[in-house]
Design a protein around this motif. Structure first.
Motif, short mmCIF file in Angstrom:
data_model
loop_
_atom_site.label_atom_id
_atom_site.label_comp_id
_atom_site.label_asym_id
_atom_site.label_seq_id
_atom_site.Cartn_x
_atom_site.Cartn_y
_atom_site.Cartn_z
N UNK A 1 0.84 -1.18 0.00
CA UNK A 1 0.00 0.00 0.00
C UNK A 1 0.88 1.25 0.00
N UNK A 2 0.58 2.19 -0.87
CA UNK A 2 1.39 3.39 -1.01
C UNK A 2 1.22 4.33 0.18
N UNK A 3 2.30 5.03 0.47
CA UNK A 3 2.27 6.05 1.50
C UNK A 3 1.25 7.10 1.12
N UNK A 4 0.68 7.77 2.11
CA UNK A 4 -0.33 8.80 1.88
C UNK A 4 0.11 10.14 2.44
N UNK A 5 -0.53 11.19 1.96
CA UNK A 5 -0.31 12.52 2.51
C UNK A 5 -0.64 12.46 4.00
N UNK A 6 0.21 13.08 4.80
CA UNK A 6 0.03 13.10 6.25
C UNK A 6 0.83 12.03 6.98
N UNK A 7 1.40 11.09 6.23
CA UNK A 7 2.19 10.03 6.85
C UNK A 7 3.68 10.38 6.87
N UNK A 8 4.35 9.87 7.88
CA UNK A 8 5.79 10.06 8.03
C UNK A 8 6.53 9.05 7.14
N UNK A 9 7.62 9.51 6.53
CA UNK A 9 8.43 8.61 5.72
C UNK A 9 9.05 7.53 6.60
N UNK A 10 9.16 6.32 6.09
CA UNK A 10 9.79 5.23 6.85
C UNK A 10 11.31 5.43 6.91
N UNK A 11 11.92 4.78 7.88
CA UNK A 11 13.38 4.81 7.97
C UNK A 11 13.97 4.04 6.80
N UNK A 12 14.97 4.62 6.19
CA UNK A 12 15.67 3.99 5.07
C UNK A 12 17.04 4.65 4.95
N UNK A 13 17.90 4.00 4.19
CA UNK A 13 19.24 4.55 3.94
C UNK A 13 19.45 4.65 2.44
N UNK A 107 10.15 0.24 -1.73
CA UNK A 107 9.20 -0.75 -1.21
C UNK A 107 8.57 -0.27 0.09
N UNK A 108 9.35 0.39 0.94
CA UNK A 108 8.82 0.85 2.23
C UNK A 108 7.73 1.90 2.07
N UNK A 109 7.81 2.71 1.00
CA UNK A 109 6.75 3.69 0.75
C UNK A 109 5.66 3.12 -0.16
#
Length: 159
Positions: A1-13, A107-109
């Motif tokens: 499921x895609x990230x949405x407006x209002x959500x925090x970005x996941x941790x990634x490098x 993938x995380x977003x």
């Protein structure tokens, strides 16, 4: 499921090849306390990405900065060596060219695109987003194979 407006970005490098060598940036490093215009492309050196998508952000870099953008960054599922060379080829020295070589951020977003049947593996969908202090405030996702809403001009109109 895609990230949405209002959500925090996941941790990634992310990886970036700089003049001093390879550098790693976390989402915390890149987005905490900043306003970032982030856009993603399916692949470096691909036709639309090179002819239109990256150039839209290069051409509009100063306008984005005038509107309060701290960083303009491009992310692609490519390695840092390719991203550095492609950025140089695109005269994108003002853009931060982020390598997501294993597609972990993508993938995380939830914005991956399976192009395995076309010999390209897992890539990113084409999109742009405005991120304020790590939170997505605008998100423009193009349909696969299209380039209609992820350009710098659309993002500028949303600022």
């Amino acid at each position: 499921m895609a990230i949405n407006v209002g959500e925090k970005l996941p941790e990634a490098t992310f990886h970036v090849l700089e003049n001093e060598g390879m550098k790693e940036y976390s989402t915390q490093d890149l987005f905490a306390g900043k306003t970032v215009a982030l856009f993603a492309v399916p692949g470096a050196y691909t036709p639309t990405c090179s002819a239109a998508h990256v150039p839209s952000f290069v051409i509009n870099f100063d306008r984005l900065k005038e509107k309060g953008i701290d960083t303009v960054a491009c992310v692609s599922v490519n390695d840092a060596f390719v991203m550095k060379h492609w950025g140089e080829n695109q005269n994108a020295e003002n853009l931060l060219m982020l390598a997501d070589g294993s597609a972990s951020f993508t993938k995380a977003v939830g914005l991956e695109l399976d192009l395995t049947a076309r010999g390209m593996g897992i890539r990113s969908q084409r999109y742009s987003m405005l991120v304020k202090d790590g939170v997505v405030t605008q998100l423009n996702i193009d349909e696969p194979g299209k380039y209609e809403v992820s350009d710098a001009e659309t993002l500028l109109s949303q600022l």
